[in-house]
Design an enzyme around this catalytic site. Sequence first.
Site, PDB file in Angstrom:
ATOM      1  CE  LYS A 188      -7.965 113.536  29.303  1.00 30.45           C
ATOM      2  NZ  LYS A 188      -6.885 112.649  28.863  1.00 30.45           N
ATOM      3  N   GLY A 241      -8.928 120.407  21.597  1.00 26.63           N
ATOM      4  CA  GLY A 241      -8.933 119.114  20.919  1.00 26.63           C
ATOM      5  C   GLY A 241      -9.855 119.161  19.729  1.00 26.63           C
ATOM      6  CB  SER A 242     -11.396 116.487  17.772  1.00 25.91           C
ATOM      7  OG  SER A 242     -12.107 115.795  18.773  1.00 25.91           O
ATOM      8  CB  THR A 243     -14.929 120.164  15.975  1.00 20.64           C
ATOM      9  OG1 THR A 243     -14.013 121.235  15.693  1.00 20.64           O
ATOM     10  CG2 THR A 243     -16.345 120.725  15.954  1.00 20.64           C
ATOM     11  N   GLY A 246     -15.082 118.200  21.538  1.00 20.03           N
ATOM     12  CA  GLY A 246     -15.458 119.493  22.125  1.00 20.03           C
ATOM     13  C   GLY A 246     -16.967 119.620  22.281  1.00 20.03           C
ATOM     14  CD  GLU A 263      -6.826 127.167  20.295  1.00 25.16           C
ATOM     15  OE1 GLU A 263      -6.609 127.938  21.240  1.00 25.16           O
ATOM     16  OE2 GLU A 263      -5.960 126.829  19.474  1.00 25.16           O
ATOM     17  CB  CYS A 297      -5.574 123.657  16.257  1.00 28.76           C
ATOM     18  SG  CYS A 297      -4.609 124.745  17.295  1.00 28.76           S
ATOM     19  CD  GLU A 395      -8.410 119.655  12.915  1.00 30.29           C
ATOM     20  OE1 GLU A 395      -9.177 118.971  13.604  1.00 30.29           O
ATOM     21  OE2 GLU A 395      -7.787 120.628  13.356  1.00 30.29           O
TER      22      GLU A 395
HETATM   23  P1  NDP Z   1      -9.640 114.456  21.154  1.00 29.00           P
HETATM   24  O1  NDP Z   1     -10.376 115.705  20.891  1.00 29.00           O
HETATM   25  O2  NDP Z   1     -10.441 113.229  21.352  1.00 29.00           O
HETATM   26  O3  NDP Z   1      -8.700 114.632  22.445  1.00 29.00           O
HETATM   27  C1  NDP Z   1      -8.347 115.849  23.067  1.00 29.00           C
HETATM   28  C2  NDP Z   1      -8.385 115.700  24.582  1.00 29.00           C
HETATM   29  O4  NDP Z   1      -9.730 115.422  25.012  1.00 29.00           O
HETATM   30  C3  NDP Z   1      -7.542 114.540  25.120  1.00 29.00           C
HETATM   31  O5  NDP Z   1      -6.988 114.855  26.380  1.00 29.00           O
HETATM   32  C4  NDP Z   1      -8.584 113.440  25.250  1.00 29.00           C
HETATM   33  O6  NDP Z   1      -8.216 112.440  26.132  1.00 29.00           O
HETATM   34  C5  NDP Z   1      -9.768 114.230  25.782  1.00 29.00           C
HETATM   35  N1  NDP Z   1     -11.056 113.550  25.623  1.00 29.00           N
HETATM   36  C6  NDP Z   1     -11.396 112.546  24.767  1.00 29.00           C
HETATM   37  N2  NDP Z   1     -12.686 112.183  24.959  1.00 29.00           N
HETATM   38  C7  NDP Z   1     -13.175 112.978  25.943  1.00 29.00           C
HETATM   39  C8  NDP Z   1     -14.442 113.093  26.579  1.00 29.00           C
HETATM   40  N3  NDP Z   1     -15.476 112.323  26.254  1.00 29.00           N
HETATM   41  N4  NDP Z   1     -14.601 114.017  27.542  1.00 29.00           N
HETATM   42  C9  NDP Z   1     -13.582 114.825  27.877  1.00 29.00           C
HETATM   43  N5  NDP Z   1     -12.345 114.746  27.331  1.00 29.00           N
HETATM   44  C10 NDP Z   1     -12.145 113.845  26.365  1.00 29.00           C
HETATM   45  O7  NDP Z   1      -8.579 114.268  20.017  1.00 29.00           O
HETATM   46  P2  NDP Z   1      -7.957 112.923  19.449  1.00 29.00           P
HETATM   47  O8  NDP Z   1      -6.738 112.672  20.196  1.00 29.00           O
HETATM   48  O9  NDP Z   1      -8.919 111.776  19.384  1.00 29.00           O
HETATM   49  O10 NDP Z   1      -7.685 113.367  17.923  1.00 29.00           O
HETATM   50  C11 NDP Z   1      -8.721 113.266  16.949  1.00 29.00           C
HETATM   51  C12 NDP Z   1      -8.697 114.421  16.017  1.00 29.00           C
HETATM   52  O11 NDP Z   1      -8.910 115.625  16.751  1.00 29.00           O
HETATM   53  C13 NDP Z   1      -7.358 114.662  15.315  1.00 29.00           C
HETATM   54  O12 NDP Z   1      -7.241 113.869  14.204  1.00 29.00           O
HETATM   55  C14 NDP Z   1      -7.453 116.125  15.004  1.00 29.00           C
HETATM   56  O13 NDP Z   1      -8.177 116.297  13.828  1.00 29.00           O
HETATM   57  C15 NDP Z   1      -8.232 116.695  16.157  1.00 29.00           C
HETATM   58  N6  NDP Z   1      -7.401 117.337  17.209  1.00 29.00           N
HETATM   59  C16 NDP Z   1      -7.337 118.687  17.232  1.00 29.00           C
HETATM   60  C17 NDP Z   1      -6.546 119.319  18.154  1.00 29.00           C
HETATM   61  C18 NDP Z   1      -6.416 120.801  18.181  1.00 29.00           C
HETATM   62  O14 NDP Z   1      -5.406 121.297  18.664  1.00 29.00           O
HETATM   63  N7  NDP Z   1      -7.394 121.529  17.708  1.00 29.00           N
HETATM   64  C19 NDP Z   1      -5.754 118.576  19.142  1.00 29.00           C
HETATM   65  C20 NDP Z   1      -5.939 117.150  19.072  1.00 29.00           C
HETATM   66  C21 NDP Z   1      -6.738 116.580  18.127  1.00 29.00           C
HETATM   67  P3  NDP Z   1      -7.619 111.068  25.555  1.00 29.00           P
HETATM   68  O15 NDP Z   1      -6.432 111.420  24.748  1.00 29.00           O
HETATM   69  O16 NDP Z   1      -7.287 110.330  26.772  1.00 29.00           O
HETATM   70  O17 NDP Z   1      -8.725 110.434  24.759  1.00 29.00           O
END
Ligand code: NDP
Length: 499
Positions: A188, A241-243, A246, A263, A297, A395
Amino acid sequence: MDQLKNHSTLPGSVRPLGFYVNGSMRDAGDRETLVREAPGYLVPVSEVTLCTTSDVDDAVAAARGAFESGAWSRCDAAVRATALLRVAAGIRERLDEIAYWETLETGKPITQARAEIGDAAGHYEYCAGAARMLHGETYNNQGDQMFGVVTRQPTGVVGLITPWNFPFIVLAERLPYILASGNSVVVKPSEMTSTTTLVLAEILAEAGIPDGVYNVVTGLGPVVGQAMSVHPDIDIISFTGSTATGAAVLQATTSNFKKASLELGGKNPQIVFADADLDAAADGVAFGLCFNAGQCCVSGSRLIVEDAIAERFTEMVKEKLARVKIGECLDPDTQLGAIVSKQHHEKILSYLELGTKEGAAVALGGGECEGLSGRYIAPTVLTDVQPNMRIAQEEIFGPVLTVTTFGDAEEALKIANDCQYGLAASIWTKDIDKALTLMRGVHAGRTWVNTTIAGGPGQPMGGFKQSGIGREGGMLGIEEYTEVKSAHIAIGQRTNWIA
Ligand code: NDP
């Protein structure tokens, strides 16, 4: 299509995206869709399908079917290696097109996107070799009547949830490692950046990866990502993605005790000693901050600099940052690109406001860039920052550097480690003792000495503390996705229990 031939201008029309299950691209049909605007230009470029939970079920069933068929999961590693090499070649062939779409949807500079796609191909090449190297262990030390074997086998169906900041390279840092041992996958991507994950489906099919091994379900995290996290027939979730998200994903995986590899976020220190090559360090700090406009990240967003040089070094960093080329994402000279979404743009600006309220001084930047067609934030340096301020702990995920000073190595380490995150750290010094002591002591899964954001497929990556669980990359990254089985094999006549 015109836009595929000309990768220097904006596409003439919006690209409709389907989703990919069991070797076929499916249309949106009557599902809802979402139009994606290029953040660098604020024009619509693609239209993503918002899949449903029943689409997730279909994709998981296809992945399970492919796994059980054995066509990929039980084939000779040489077959997998050959296919992965073909994938790498396919990526290199379509590099311009993939980089173009990556730039349009993420807002990153085209030159950076091109480098990332080339690096991605390298991960598939590495895994082609590693697939042949994957092996278990034997224990020939248990006496004449016993022989021990430990095997590794693919785990099954892996759910891969990827973020918007590095859609193709984050996928490449996981997918070939997952495929190398024979797993099947449901991916996804973020709904903002789905195109290149779907282009990859075509490349994998042409490379001979059997139908059902790779499936892509596009759409929203709380629907598709959540359905994957709780799905009883997914064995592992890999999430980047975000903590906060996660943590929700980890909670959801307990429904069937999935393995989880996460991660997550980082607030990564750049520790600069007075004895460093200061010009190189200033350049590294500028690069580590501006890479992907700080939406990274492992972004080096916390400068921790020795008192004696703090003022001079901050000026050097400012001078470098003032020369960073900010501009059109498709311009090959651009070094700093756009911010991915309006929502994220506002989040960064709100942190700048917070910084001022917390007592930090804006030494450079501090807001939006004027005169560009998209959403851009100027490289920003905040001084007078105390380590416990929110701007130094949370972050921000933008090109925002906080500057804190230290007196000695012990204090530098304390400031670096006094943070919920532990993803990456860079240490700049010419003194090997200091470099090794700090490298050993810092809470981070990835460390760099006299460089930053460097590395390739060979070494694992992942986080300490709230930056994650598990490791991706290297042989460890392949082993993460295998099940270990232990066998004790009796030799010769059994000594019976019942006489
Ligand atoms: P998210 O952590 O929400 O998104 C990362 C992924 O998880 C996307 O594919 C998202 O889908 C998916 N996701 C969202 N909600 C769920 C859920 N309940 N269950 C499973 N998967 C889910 O990041 P955001 O895009 O909201 O960004 C927010 C903050 O996260 C940023 O400001 C940054 O600080 C941090 N971030 C960190 C990253 C890293 O590489 N460590 C990468 C991205 C963000 P969808 O986009 O459709 O919501």
